[in-house]
Design a protein around this motif. Structure first.
Motif, PDB file in Angstrom:
ATOM      1  N   MET A   1       0.851  -1.195   0.000  1.00 58.74           N
ATOM      2  CA  MET A   1       0.000   0.000   0.000  1.00 58.74           C
ATOM      3  C   MET A   1       0.883   1.240   0.000  1.00 58.74           C
ATOM      4  N   ARG A   2       0.653   2.122  -0.933  1.00 55.67           N
ATOM      5  CA  ARG A   2       1.406   3.378  -1.000  1.00 55.67           C
ATOM      6  C   ARG A   2       0.535   4.512  -0.474  1.00 55.67           C
ATOM      7  N   GLY A   3       1.063   5.708  -0.449  1.00 54.16           N
ATOM      8  CA  GLY A   3       0.246   6.816   0.000  1.00 54.16           C
ATOM      9  C   GLY A   3       1.022   8.065   0.350  1.00 54.16           C
ATOM     10  N   ILE A   4       2.364   7.972   0.393  1.00 55.47           N
ATOM     11  CA  ILE A   4       3.124   9.179   0.697  1.00 55.47           C
ATOM     12  C   ILE A   4       2.914  10.171  -0.444  1.00 55.47           C
ATOM     13  N   PRO A   5       2.593  11.425  -0.168  1.00 59.54           N
ATOM     14  CA  PRO A   5       2.248  12.361  -1.236  1.00 59.54           C
ATOM     15  C   PRO A   5       3.414  12.764  -2.132  1.00 59.54           C
ATOM     16  N   ILE A   6       4.672  12.628  -1.688  1.00 61.74           N
ATOM     17  CA  ILE A   6       5.811  13.122  -2.454  1.00 61.74           C
ATOM     18  C   ILE A   6       6.634  11.940  -2.934  1.00 61.74           C
ATOM     19  N   THR A   7       6.685  11.742  -4.252  1.00 58.25           N
ATOM     20  CA  THR A   7       7.479  10.682  -4.859  1.00 58.25           C
ATOM     21  C   THR A   7       8.173  11.251  -6.086  1.00 58.25           C
ATOM     22  N   ALA A   8       8.919  10.398  -6.797  1.00 57.44           N
ATOM     23  CA  ALA A   8       9.605  10.850  -8.006  1.00 57.44           C
ATOM     24  C   ALA A   8       8.632  11.266  -9.098  1.00 57.44           C
ATOM     25  N   SER A   9       7.391  10.799  -9.012  1.00 59.73           N
ATOM     26  CA  SER A   9       6.390  11.182 -10.014  1.00 59.73           C
ATOM     27  C   SER A   9       5.623  12.444  -9.628  1.00 59.73           C
ATOM     28  N   SER A  10       5.863  12.977  -8.440  1.00 57.59           N
ATOM     29  CA  SER A  10       5.205  14.222  -8.033  1.00 57.59           C
ATOM     30  C   SER A  10       5.681  15.376  -8.906  1.00 57.59           C
ATOM     31  N   PRO A  11       4.832  16.345  -9.185  1.00 52.93           N
ATOM     32  CA  PRO A  11       5.235  17.482 -10.020  1.00 52.93           C
ATOM     33  C   PRO A  11       6.424  18.232  -9.421  1.00 52.93           C
ATOM     34  N   VAL A  12       7.299  18.713 -10.282  1.00 48.80           N
ATOM     35  CA  VAL A  12       8.414  19.560  -9.853  1.00 48.80           C
ATOM     36  C   VAL A  12       7.874  20.949  -9.544  1.00 48.80           C
ATOM     37  N   GLU A  13       8.123  21.415  -8.342  1.00 48.17           N
ATOM     38  CA  GLU A  13       7.680  22.759  -7.951  1.00 48.17           C
ATOM     39  C   GLU A  13       8.771  23.795  -8.149  1.00 48.17           C
ATOM     40  N   HIS A  14      10.023  23.384  -7.979  1.00 52.92           N
ATOM     41  CA  HIS A  14      11.146  24.320  -8.050  1.00 52.92           C
ATOM     42  C   HIS A  14      12.055  23.943  -9.220  1.00 52.92           C
ATOM     43  N   GLU A 334      21.110  10.158  -9.532  1.00 52.55           N
ATOM     44  CA  GLU A 334      20.154  10.287 -10.629  1.00 52.55           C
ATOM     45  C   GLU A 334      19.426   8.979 -10.886  1.00 52.55           C
ATOM     46  N   ARG A 335      20.078   7.877 -10.557  1.00 58.48           N
ATOM     47  CA  ARG A 335      19.450   6.569 -10.779  1.00 58.48           C
ATOM     48  C   ARG A 335      18.344   6.290  -9.766  1.00 58.48           C
ATOM     49  N   CYS A 336      18.406   6.954  -8.632  1.00 61.58           N
ATOM     50  CA  CYS A 336      17.353   6.810  -7.613  1.00 61.58           C
ATOM     51  C   CYS A 336      16.981   8.214  -7.138  1.00 61.58           C
ATOM     52  N   ARG A 337      16.055   8.824  -7.853  1.00 60.94           N
ATOM     53  CA  ARG A 337      15.700  10.219  -7.556  1.00 60.94           C
ATOM     54  C   ARG A 337      15.120  10.380  -6.154  1.00 60.94           C
ATOM     55  N   VAL A 338      14.254   9.464  -5.769  1.00 61.61           N
ATOM     56  CA  VAL A 338      13.622   9.525  -4.452  1.00 61.61           C
ATOM     57  C   VAL A 338      13.728   8.146  -3.807  1.00 61.61           C
ATOM     58  N   LEU A 339      14.295   8.110  -2.632  1.00 57.50           N
ATOM     59  CA  LEU A 339      14.440   6.863  -1.876  1.00 57.50           C
ATOM     60  C   LEU A 339      13.067   6.512  -1.302  1.00 57.50           C
TER      61      LEU A 339
END
Length: 465
Positions: A1-14, A334-339
């Motif tokens: 089950m996932r659910g954390i709001p911030i992942t590598a697929s989240s929109p770039v804000e900055h 770069e190979r693992c943008r978000v742990l």
């Protein structure tokens, strides 16, 4: 089950354009990096913060959300008292709600031994003006009346708070930009540019930035990055699984650690739940390199973690992760943008069961989401916060050992002063880098659970060799 709001697929804000030079470059967009950028910008500088993935994509948004003074290492405590004040100021002055609530936090004792450990810590609270106090069994029942069980007492700190991590840290990043910081997400720092034995710049995947000062606040990635430049810190990471429930009646407005389960009320009406006394550890190359340094911790709490044979591909201490790379190569960052470790499905069920057993009046409780984070930890369970004498211009603030979210504003302010040559206002000798190489005796600090707090107060020792 996932659910954390911030992942590598989240929109770039900055997505700010990278300048050709900067007074300071900060590597890592967790709360430490964000607050360092904020306070440097408050000084009138224009720091550049580089985040390989997303702001607060890793542990800074995956933690319990406690803003905790209680149980801190004595050297951390005055910094946390300052951080507590800064949190309140940021909430009052900022345009965004950080989810900060004055609620109180509680450590529940499971034995008389726990109570004795809490009592042993209280003089530190009194010395720093923190309102921690002991609760009798009856007072604990009055505080959390729906909890079913028998406990000899607790330690409670009314001035401790809670906040919403994945709301707060992105909001603080926006405040840093307003103050003058430059933030670039999806942009990994590959290497330090070292010329004449000192920092001359940072090589990123988008080009080089000339700078004389770099702050490494990379959390679980710090050791991998630093070791590439001959700076070694004995840092390992453990996985912690968290469950967010659907909205339920308010059975405690604050946060409490019962040992087998810890909980925090959320602004959405649910609770964040986690195991208070166990974590998962993937054995990798760094585990063997740091084994001697971590021996006192293992001896004090040999069964406080579950051992797994190999980290997922791309993780900092995975067996296949590169340890050497060039500035024109794709780096591990770069190979693992978000742990983003998968939560333990076994633990999700156990956590929900324990919560329902603790509060049977709630009836069946459903999980809204579950996630996991990698907590970077040091052998003595306190961070490295220091300038690197062997490489002028390099500063480190990492190894928060599960304590970073709450204390982040305090260490951010300290790093801004260290980098600019001002007095940090606190004794940082406990956090010096050289303690791992100068023959010092390491003293275990309070760690990730009340069991570790008890052990830390009873155990001393273990020279790093």
């Amino acid at each position: 089950m996932r659910g954390i709001p911030i992942t590598a697929s989240s929109p770039v804000e900055h997505d700010a354009a990278l300048p050709s030079n900067a007074s300071v470059v900060i590597i890592g967009g967790g709360i430490i990096g964000v607050m360092t950028a904020y306070f440097l910008a408050q000084k009138g500088l224009r720091p550049v913060l580089l985040e390989k993935g997303r702001i607060a994509g890793e542990q800074s948004a995956r933690n319990w959300g406690w803003v905790r003074q209680m149980g801190r290492d004595p050297a951390e405590l005055p910094i946390m008292v300052e951080a507590n004040r800064i949190w309140r100021q940021l909430q009052a002055e900022g345009p965004d709600d950080l989810g900060l609530r004055h609620c109180g936090l509680t450590y529940v004792a499971r034995s008389e031994k726990d109570l004795a450990g809490f009592e042993a810590w209280l003089p530190h609270a009194r010395a720093d003006g923190v309102d921690s106090r002991m609760l009798s069994s009856a007072e604990l029942h009055d505080l959390i009346p729906h909890a079913q069980g028998s406990w000899p007492g607790a330690m409670h700190t009314a001035s401790d708070m809670r906040a919403e991590p994945w709301v707060a840290v992105p909001a603080l990043a926006r405040a840093a930009v307003v103050a003058g910081a430059v933030i670039r997400e999806n942009c990994a720092a590959r290497l330090l540019d070292v010329q004449g034995g000192r920092i001359a710049g940072v090589v990123t995947e988008a080009g080089r930035i000339a700078t004389s000062d770099v702050v490494v606040a990379g959390g679980a990635w710090s050791n991998l990055f630093l070791r590439r430049h001959g700076v070694n810190i004995p840092q390992l990471s453990v996985r912690a699984t968290v469950v967010a429930t659907t909205p339920v009646p308010d059975i405690y407005a604050g946060g409490a650690d019962f040992g087998e389960i810890a909980l925090r009320r959320r602004v959405d009406g649910g609770y964040s739940l986690a195991e208070g006394d166990a974590h998962d550890f993937w054995v990798g190359p760094d585990a063997f390199c740091a084994a001697r340094a971590f021996w006192p911790q293992l001896r004090a709490d040999p069964f406080g973690r579950r051992y797994l044979p190999a980290a997922p591909r791309g993780f900092p201490d995975a067996w296949g992760t590169k340890r050497r790379w060039a500035g024109d190569e794709t780096s591990p960052f770069e190979r693992c943008r978000v742990l983003n470790p998968a939560p333990s499905h076994r633990k999700v069920g156990q956590i929900l069961d324990r919560f329902q057993q603790l509060f049977p009046s709630l009836g069946a409780v459903e999980a809204h989401a579950a996630w996991a984070g990698m907590i970077d930890t040091m052998p003595d369970v306190v961070p490295v916060v220091d300038r690197v004498e062997a490489l002028p211009g390099l500063s480190i603030c990492t190894g928060m050992s599960g304590h970073g979210f709450g204390i982040g504003p305090g260490f951010g302010r300290i790093m801004a002063d260290l980098v600019t040559g001002e007095a940090p206002g606190h004794d940082l000798s406990r956090f010096r880098l050289s303690r791992f190489s100068d023959g010092s005796v390491l003293e275990l600090g309070p760690a990730l659970s009340i069991d570790w707090l008890r052990s830390a107060l009873e155990e001393r020792a273990g020279a790093y060799m």
